[in-house]
Design a protein around this motif. Structure first.
Motif, PDB file in Angstrom:
ATOM      1  N   MET A   1      -0.875   0.962 -47.065  1.00 36.34           N
ATOM      2  CA  MET A   1       0.192   0.544 -47.959  1.00 36.34           C
ATOM      3  C   MET A   1      -0.314  -0.638 -48.780  1.00 36.34           C
ATOM      4  N   CYS A   2      -0.062  -0.587 -50.070  1.00 33.65           N
ATOM      5  CA  CYS A   2      -0.408  -1.714 -50.919  1.00 33.65           C
ATOM      6  C   CYS A   2       0.673  -2.787 -50.785  1.00 33.65           C
ATOM      7  N   GLU A   3       0.335  -3.991 -51.180  1.00 28.52           N
ATOM      8  CA  GLU A   3       1.302  -5.094 -51.132  1.00 28.52           C
ATOM      9  C   GLU A   3       2.504  -4.742 -52.012  1.00 28.52           C
ATOM     10  N   PRO A   4       3.728  -4.814 -51.470  1.00 28.01           N
ATOM     11  CA  PRO A   4       4.904  -4.446 -52.275  1.00 28.01           C
ATOM     12  C   PRO A   4       5.118  -5.396 -53.452  1.00 28.01           C
ATOM     13  N   ALA A   5       5.460  -4.818 -54.582  1.00 30.07           N
ATOM     14  CA  ALA A   5       5.956  -5.601 -55.713  1.00 30.07           C
ATOM     15  C   ALA A   5       7.436  -5.816 -55.422  1.00 30.07           C
ATOM     16  N   THR A   6       7.900  -7.052 -55.526  1.00 31.37           N
ATOM     17  CA  THR A   6       9.253  -7.390 -55.103  1.00 31.37           C
ATOM     18  C   THR A   6       9.963  -8.193 -56.166  1.00 31.37           C
ATOM     19  N   GLY A  28       3.917   1.403 -64.612  1.00 31.32           N
ATOM     20  CA  GLY A  28       2.933   1.347 -65.692  1.00 31.32           C
ATOM     21  C   GLY A  28       1.608   0.795 -65.193  1.00 31.32           C
ATOM     22  N   GLY A  29       1.665  -0.241 -64.359  1.00 29.69           N
ATOM     23  CA  GLY A  29       0.459  -0.811 -63.768  1.00 29.69           C
ATOM     24  C   GLY A  29      -0.272   0.167 -62.863  1.00 29.69           C
ATOM     25  N   TRP A  30       0.466   1.080 -62.280  1.00 30.27           N
ATOM     26  CA  TRP A  30      -0.136   2.108 -61.429  1.00 30.27           C
ATOM     27  C   TRP A  30      -0.623   3.311 -62.234  1.00 30.27           C
ATOM     28  N   GLY A  31      -0.334   3.310 -63.532  1.00 27.46           N
ATOM     29  CA  GLY A  31      -0.703   4.448 -64.362  1.00 27.46           C
ATOM     30  C   GLY A  31       0.189   5.655 -64.162  1.00 27.46           C
ATOM     31  N   LEU A  32       1.429   5.422 -63.685  1.00 25.00           N
ATOM     32  CA  LEU A  32       2.381   6.505 -63.451  1.00 25.00           C
ATOM     33  C   LEU A  32       3.513   6.444 -64.461  1.00 25.00           C
ATOM     34  N   ASP A  67       0.425   5.836 -48.499  1.00 24.39           N
ATOM     35  CA  ASP A  67      -0.375   7.069 -48.480  1.00 24.39           C
ATOM     36  C   ASP A  67      -0.392   7.740 -49.853  1.00 24.39           C
ATOM     37  N   GLY A  68      -0.454   6.924 -50.898  1.00 18.69           N
ATOM     38  CA  GLY A  68      -0.524   7.431 -52.263  1.00 18.69           C
ATOM     39  C   GLY A  68       0.809   7.790 -52.886  1.00 18.69           C
ATOM     40  N   LEU A  69       1.888   7.738 -52.114  1.00 20.54           N
ATOM     41  CA  LEU A  69       3.205   8.099 -52.631  1.00 20.54           C
ATOM     42  C   LEU A  69       3.979   6.845 -53.039  1.00 20.54           C
ATOM     43  N   PRO A  70       4.568   6.839 -54.230  1.00 19.19           N
ATOM     44  CA  PRO A  70       5.382   5.693 -54.635  1.00 19.19           C
ATOM     45  C   PRO A  70       6.685   5.645 -53.839  1.00 19.19           C
ATOM     46  N   VAL A  71       7.036   4.435 -53.404  1.00 14.61           N
ATOM     47  CA  VAL A  71       8.260   4.219 -52.633  1.00 14.61           C
ATOM     48  C   VAL A  71       9.061   3.110 -53.310  1.00 14.61           C
ATOM     49  N   LEU A  72      10.349   3.333 -53.445  1.00 15.74           N
ATOM     50  CA  LEU A  72      11.275   2.326 -53.953  1.00 15.74           C
ATOM     51  C   LEU A  72      12.264   1.993 -52.849  1.00 15.74           C
ATOM     52  N   GLU A  73      12.603   0.704 -52.726  1.00 17.91           N
ATOM     53  CA  GLU A  73      13.544   0.260 -51.699  1.00 17.91           C
ATOM     54  C   GLU A  73      14.526  -0.747 -52.280  1.00 17.91           C
ATOM     55  N   THR A  74      15.727  -0.737 -51.714  1.00 14.84           N
ATOM     56  CA  THR A  74      16.662  -1.842 -51.913  1.00 14.84           C
ATOM     57  C   THR A  74      17.075  -2.349 -50.541  1.00 14.84           C
ATOM     58  N   VAL A 119      17.527   0.882 -48.071  1.00 14.14           N
ATOM     59  CA  VAL A 119      17.632   2.267 -48.530  1.00 14.14           C
ATOM     60  C   VAL A 119      16.349   2.526 -49.318  1.00 14.14           C
ATOM     61  N   TYR A 120      15.653   3.594 -48.963  1.00 13.46           N
ATOM     62  CA  TYR A 120      14.361   3.868 -49.599  1.00 13.46           C
ATOM     63  C   TYR A 120      14.340   5.280 -50.172  1.00 13.46           C
ATOM     64  N   ALA A 121      13.466   5.456 -51.149  1.00 11.68           N
ATOM     65  CA  ALA A 121      13.233   6.766 -51.735  1.00 11.68           C
ATOM     66  C   ALA A 121      11.733   6.925 -51.948  1.00 11.68           C
ATOM     67  N   VAL A 122      11.200   8.051 -51.514  1.00  8.91           N
ATOM     68  CA  VAL A 122       9.790   8.383 -51.689  1.00  8.91           C
ATOM     69  C   VAL A 122       9.704   9.377 -52.833  1.00  8.91           C
ATOM     70  N   LEU A 123       8.942   9.010 -53.850  1.00 11.12           N
ATOM     71  CA  LEU A 123       8.839   9.834 -55.048  1.00 11.12           C
ATOM     72  C   LEU A 123       7.594  10.702 -55.017  1.00 11.12           C
ATOM     73  N   ASP A 124       7.654  11.801 -55.708  1.00  6.59           N
ATOM     74  CA  ASP A 124       6.513  12.689 -55.862  1.00  6.59           C
ATOM     75  C   ASP A 124       5.674  12.149 -57.012  1.00  6.59           C
ATOM     76  N   PRO A 125       4.433  11.736 -56.777  1.00  8.29           N
ATOM     77  CA  PRO A 125       3.644  11.140 -57.856  1.00  8.29           C
ATOM     78  C   PRO A 125       3.354  12.122 -58.992  1.00  8.29           C
ATOM     79  N   VAL A 126       3.438  13.405 -58.719  1.00  7.09           N
ATOM     80  CA  VAL A 126       3.237  14.392 -59.765  1.00  7.09           C
ATOM     81  C   VAL A 126       4.459  14.467 -60.679  1.00  7.09           C
ATOM     82  N   ALA A 127       5.638  14.223 -60.116  1.00 11.99           N
ATOM     83  CA  ALA A 127       6.883  14.344 -60.881  1.00 11.99           C
ATOM     84  C   ALA A 127       7.233  13.059 -61.626  1.00 11.99           C
ATOM     85  N   VAL A 128       6.581  11.941 -61.284  1.00 10.09           N
ATOM     86  CA  VAL A 128       6.939  10.682 -61.939  1.00 10.09           C
ATOM     87  C   VAL A 128       6.124  10.466 -63.183  1.00 10.09           C
TER      88      VAL A 128
END
Length: 128
Positions: A1-6, A28-32, A67-74, A119-128
């Motif tokens: 896991m990379c360091e979370p942007a918060t 944008g920084g991740w190129g996604l 594991d390469g998947l973008p995750v968003l949390e609140t 509350v978290y959501a795991v995004l599909d990097p192909v769909a983002v």
């Protein structure tokens, strides 16, 4: 896991734009592409503000890759869990989680030791 942007926001509806802009910068920084991420984080942040926090409380929003998947949390102060509803055709709200569910690989919640929840959501990097 990379360091979370918060980012920490005040529980106010106007802060949702700030959260969308934050996620746009991170992705944008991740190129996604950030289109789906902005929709998802809008729903997560709106729910945290509306249902998970009192006036003046803070909400924490985090973005990271696991594991390469973008995750968003609140993170909010409420122990009440989000509920996916099937609103009627005349309902003016209640569709956000239903929509979000179709855009992410998976989502869920976990309790915070000090009270409240994530509350978290795991995004599909192909769909983002």
């Amino acid at each position: 896991m990379c360091e979370p942007a918060t980012i920490v926001i005040k529980a106010h509806p106007q802060a949702v734009k700030q959260v969308r802009d934050f996620v746009g910068l991170v992705f944008g920084g991740w190129g996604l592409d950030d289109h789906v991420a902005r929709i998802v984080v809008s729903e997560l942040a709106t729910n945290a503000i509306k249902h998970g926090s009192g006036e003046g409380d803070s909400v924490i929003v985090r973005a990271y890759r696991l594991d390469g998947l973008p995750v968003l949390e609140t993170w909010d102060r409420s122990d009440a869990l989000p509920v996916v509803r099937e609103p009627g055709p005349a309902a003016e709200s209640g569709r956000g989680l239903l929509l979000m569910e179709t855009l992410v690989l998976r989502w869920g919640t976990r309790p915070l030791a000090e009270g409240g929840k994530v509350v978290y959501a795991v995004l599909d990097p192909v769909a983002v």
